[in-house]
Design an enzyme around this catalytic site. Structure first.
Site, short mmCIF file in Angstrom:
data_model
loop_
_atom_site.label_atom_id
_atom_site.label_comp_id
_atom_site.label_asym_id
_atom_site.label_seq_id
_atom_site.Cartn_x
_atom_site.Cartn_y
_atom_site.Cartn_z
N CYS A 1 12.16 3.15 0.18
CA CYS A 1 10.75 3.45 0.83
C CYS A 1 10.99 3.66 2.29
O CYS A 1 11.30 2.87 3.25
CB CYS A 1 9.96 2.29 0.56
SG CYS A 1 8.24 2.39 1.28
N GLU B 1 1.11 -3.03 4.75
CA GLU B 1 0.88 -1.75 5.21
C GLU B 1 1.73 -1.46 6.43
O GLU B 1 1.48 -2.12 7.43
CB GLU B 1 -0.58 -1.21 5.50
CG GLU B 1 -1.48 -1.28 4.34
CD GLU B 1 -1.01 0.17 3.30
OE1 GLU B 1 -0.90 1.36 3.71
OE2 GLU B 1 -0.70 -0.07 2.09
N SER B 2 2.48 -0.33 6.32
CA SER B 2 3.62 -0.29 7.58
C SER B 2 2.91 0.10 8.72
O SER B 2 3.28 -0.65 9.80
CB SER B 2 4.36 0.95 7.21
OG SER B 2 3.70 2.04 7.11
N LYS C 1 7.80 -5.95 -10.60
CA LYS C 1 7.32 -6.77 -9.48
C LYS C 1 7.37 -8.26 -9.74
O LYS C 1 6.51 -8.71 -10.76
CB LYS C 1 5.94 -6.13 -8.94
CG LYS C 1 6.17 -4.86 -8.66
CD LYS C 1 4.86 -4.15 -8.30
CE LYS C 1 4.91 -2.71 -8.01
NZ LYS C 1 3.57 -1.97 -7.98
#
Length: 232
Positions: A18, A70-71, A45
């Protein structure tokens, strides 16, 4: 792992490929913040992950067990809580840098379109779009070595993972006309040698990426299948 209770103050829940995880890892490394990294399989997951990631995506930063997801939010949190600052002090420059971070996310979307292109015509169209985006970058870059000059910033953390894709993609075709982009090329080289960028992925990242690309129902997958693996 059976629970989300971390042994370390900061835990980065990640996936090996990712690019958004890489952003967070780069920022943590630039700030010298100790953290534990835990890779998960997004195809399977674990329950604890779904409890801390409402969107079911990586990265997630566990701060004393409390999730931040959230990055972009993770990176902003880290910049607010740990020195050195990776955003400019000036409000206008800071806003401009955030705009180029969004631009970087758009480039990542184009790369996704590239590796999902179903045929050679679509593949070439996505490649042309990528060259156009990098040409826009060429026009705003200065003498470097980084986006804003001599200081490493959040924009650099965003583009390190972008350029890393091409370490593999360049072996499969000319998707970006790099010779026409000397400033972008120099920036790419500077980021490729930055320790935080180098260490943001596992050593087997190129092999994992090739395997991922080959598994797509795409024109690029056919190119991967017809090429020798790196180091062969």
């Amino acid at each position: 792992m059976t629970s989300a209770s971390p042994a370390a103050p900061l835990v980065l829940v990640s996936h090996a490929l990712c690019p958004y995880v890489q952003r967070a890892a780069i920022v943590l490394a630039e700030k010298g913040v100790p953290f534990e990294r835990r890779d998960i399989d997004l195809a399977h997951k674990p329950d604890w992950f779904l409890q801390v990631s409402p969107l079911g995506k990586t990265p997630v930063l566990l701060v004393h067990g409390q999730p931040v997801f959230e990055s972009a939010v993770i990176c902003e949190y880290l910049d607010e809580t740990h020195a050195p600052a990776l955003h400019p002090h000036d409000a206008l420059q800071r806003a401009q840098h955030r705009s180029w971070m969004e631009f970087g996310s758009a480039v990542l979307n184009l790369i996704g379109g590239l590796y999902n292109a179903p045929d050679e015509a679509a593949l070439q169209a996505r490649a042309d779009e990528l060259t156009a985006r990098f040409t826009q970058l060429e026009s705003v870059l200065g003498d470097g070595p980084y986006f804003g000059g001599t200081a490493f910033t959040m924009v650099d953390a965003v583009f390190g993972p972008v350029f890393r894709y091409f370490d593999v993609l360049d072996d499969l075709g000319e998707f970006v006309r790099w010779p026409a982009l000397p400033r972008v090329g120099a920036w790419r080289q500077a980021l490729a040698s930055r320790p935080s960028v180098v260490q943001a992925v596992r050593p087997d990242y190129p092999a994992l990426l090739r395997r991922f690309l080959q598994a797509r129902p795409s024109a690029l997958a056919r190119r991967v299948a017809g090429s020798a693996p790196a180091g062969a």
